[in-house]
Scaffold this motif. Structure first.
Motif, PDB file in Angstrom:
ATOM      1  N   SER A   1      96.736  -6.474 -85.330  1.00 23.56           N
ATOM      2  CA  SER A   1      96.018  -6.062 -84.119  1.00 23.56           C
ATOM      3  C   SER A   1      94.582  -5.666 -84.407  1.00 23.56           C
ATOM      4  CB  SER A   1      96.754  -4.890 -83.463  1.00 23.56           C
ATOM      5  OG  SER A   1      96.809  -3.784 -84.353  1.00 23.56           O
ATOM      6  N   MET A   2      94.318  -5.150 -85.633  1.00 23.25           N
ATOM      7  CA  MET A   2      92.973  -4.690 -85.946  1.00 23.25           C
ATOM      8  C   MET A   2      91.983  -5.835 -86.099  1.00 23.25           C
ATOM      9  SD  MET A   2      92.572  -1.610 -85.568  1.00 23.25           S
ATOM     10  CE  MET A   2      90.866  -1.770 -86.086  1.00 23.25           C
ATOM     11  N   THR A   3      92.470  -7.045 -86.343  1.00 29.42           N
ATOM     12  CA  THR A   3      91.562  -8.193 -86.340  1.00 29.42           C
ATOM     13  C   THR A   3      90.878  -8.305 -84.990  1.00 29.42           C
ATOM     14  OG1 THR A   3      92.894  -9.419 -87.949  1.00 29.42           O
ATOM     15  CG2 THR A   3      91.432 -10.715 -86.529  1.00 29.42           C
ATOM     16  N   TRP A   4      91.678  -8.131 -83.929  1.00 27.99           N
ATOM     17  CA  TRP A   4      91.147  -8.302 -82.577  1.00 27.99           C
ATOM     18  C   TRP A   4      90.433  -7.053 -82.084  1.00 27.99           C
ATOM     19  CZ3 TRP A   4      90.908 -13.122 -82.239  1.00 27.99           C
ATOM     20  CH2 TRP A   4      91.898 -13.924 -82.808  1.00 27.99           C
ATOM     21  N   VAL A   5      90.906  -5.880 -82.464  1.00 25.61           N
ATOM     22  CA  VAL A   5      90.181  -4.650 -82.118  1.00 25.61           C
ATOM     23  C   VAL A   5      88.805  -4.674 -82.771  1.00 25.61           C
ATOM     24  CG1 VAL A   5      90.099  -2.149 -82.419  1.00 25.61           C
ATOM     25  CG2 VAL A   5      92.227  -3.241 -81.721  1.00 25.61           C
ATOM     26  N   GLY A   6      88.755  -5.060 -84.051  1.00 25.90           N
ATOM     27  CA  GLY A   6      87.470  -5.136 -84.740  1.00 25.90           C
ATOM     28  C   GLY A   6      86.533  -6.122 -84.066  1.00 25.90           C
ATOM     29  N   ALA A   7      87.088  -7.263 -83.654  1.00 27.29           N
ATOM     30  CA  ALA A   7      86.265  -8.253 -82.962  1.00 27.29           C
ATOM     31  C   ALA A   7      85.678  -7.681 -81.678  1.00 27.29           C
ATOM     32  CB  ALA A   7      87.104  -9.492 -82.656  1.00 27.29           C
ATOM     33  N   LEU A   8      86.506  -6.962 -80.915  1.00 28.83           N
ATOM     34  CA  LEU A   8      86.048  -6.434 -79.629  1.00 28.83           C
ATOM     35  C   LEU A   8      85.031  -5.319 -79.801  1.00 28.83           C
ATOM     36  CD1 LEU A   8      89.431  -6.463 -77.687  1.00 28.83           C
ATOM     37  CD2 LEU A   8      87.445  -7.933 -77.295  1.00 28.83           C
ATOM     38  N   VAL A   9      85.242  -4.421 -80.767  1.00 31.77           N
ATOM     39  CA  VAL A   9      84.281  -3.331 -80.994  1.00 31.77           C
ATOM     40  C   VAL A   9      82.919  -3.918 -81.360  1.00 31.77           C
ATOM     41  CG1 VAL A   9      83.675  -1.414 -82.515  1.00 31.77           C
ATOM     42  CG2 VAL A   9      85.989  -1.585 -81.599  1.00 31.77           C
TER      43      VAL A   9
END
Length: 299
Positions: free
Chosen positions: A156-164
């Motif tokens: 999930s952090m791949t996508w959270v990092g992308a969004l941030v």
């Protein structure tokens, strides 16, 4: 992103729409920007209200030339951070492709996004050079820290990092595209970036929203922790003290003033509003995360 992505028709349908959109509207910064156009000596490199010291006594004491110079240095810093981030994001996406179905539309759009990010990095580098600035590059410990993030940003952090990394910049850029005080070359680069990042954001949001229902309590707790940490790191990178030094200011003092500047905090909060609401809806920004984001001006 995992093998389960191809089994979900909605994910494939979205990826196909994004692929079609990419064919219809994508840019090559080498030919789609007029790099030989002269810079306007009277225009800013970031809109004044988005410069970190805007509205402070220190800002009011600066000459127009000093204010424009600070906007130039801040733009060079933002672009440098963008290059670091998109470099890291491409590493994460390439790793995800190792386990994804290479025949899926989801994989195909991931490859298109990586190509977009490569062109963005080149555009940012060319823009730093064109405005006759120097990039803000991390020292060895900083490079090691940035490189190590790929170890921790999984699932999930791949996508959270992308969004941030994408949504806050995107929201700020959208507010500045038509600012008459902005250098036309900078406005053009922002318009290209906003157009292509809109597809990337939709892709990342969809991937994260589909993953949340399958996440364990431990993964949710870990993701909330990373979301909380992302806020101070993001603000820290945006207020690099060296950009104030290069603009002829006391870097440490200017950074402290910027961190307390209500105008700068409002600009950050506006940029992070949609992202904060999305993460909250997904249950990925807990009470501690909200408190930290408020402390850093992101909520």
């Amino acid at each position: 992103m995992g093998n389960d992505a191809v089994a979900i028709p909605a994910a494939e349908s979205l990826a196909q729409r994004l692929l079609t959109g990419s064919v219809k509207k994508s840019y090559d910064p080498v030919v789609d920007m007029d790099w030989d156009a002269p810079l306007d000596p009277g225009k800013f490199f970031l809109p004044p209200e988005l410069v970190s010291l805007y509205g402070t006594d220190l800002w009011e004491s600066m000459t127009p030339e000093q204010q424009r110079e600070l906007s130039r240095q801040e733009l060079a810093n933002v672009l440098s951070v963008g290059i670091w981030f998109e470099n890291l994001l491409n590493r994460l996406l390439l790793r995800e492709l190792m386990t994804d179905d290479p025949t899926s539309r989801h994989s195909h759009y991931t490859l298109v996004e990586m190509g977009d990010e490569c062109r963005h990095m080149m555009m940012f580098g060319k823009l730093i050079d064109r405005i006759e600035a120097r990039p803000y590059w991390p020292n060895l410990p900083g490079r090691l820290a940035i490189s190590s993030l790929q170890i921790f940003l999984r699932g999930s952090m791949t996508w959270v990092g992308a969004l941030v990394g994408e949504e806050i910049f995107d929201a700020v850029q959208r507010r500045t595209l038509d600012d008459p005080q902005l250098q036309p070359l900078v406005a053009r680069a922002m318009r290209i970036h906003v157009t292509e990042e809109a597809r990337h954001i939709g892709f990342a949001r969809d991937a994260l929203a589909r993953r949340v229902p399958t996440m364990s309590a431990a993964e949710i707790a870990y993701t909330r922790l990373c979301v909380a940490i992302a806020a101070p790191l993001f603000v820290y990178l945006l207020t690099n003290r060296h950009m104030y030094d290069r603009a002829g200011l006391d870097g440490r003092a200017a950074r402290r003033i910027a961190s307390e500047n209500p105008y700068a905090r409002k600009a950050l909060a506006t940029g992070a509003a949609n992202l904060g609401a999305f993460l909250d809806k997904q249950g990925l920004i807990g009470p501690v995360g909200k408190w930290i984001w408020r402390q850093r001006g992101l909520l």
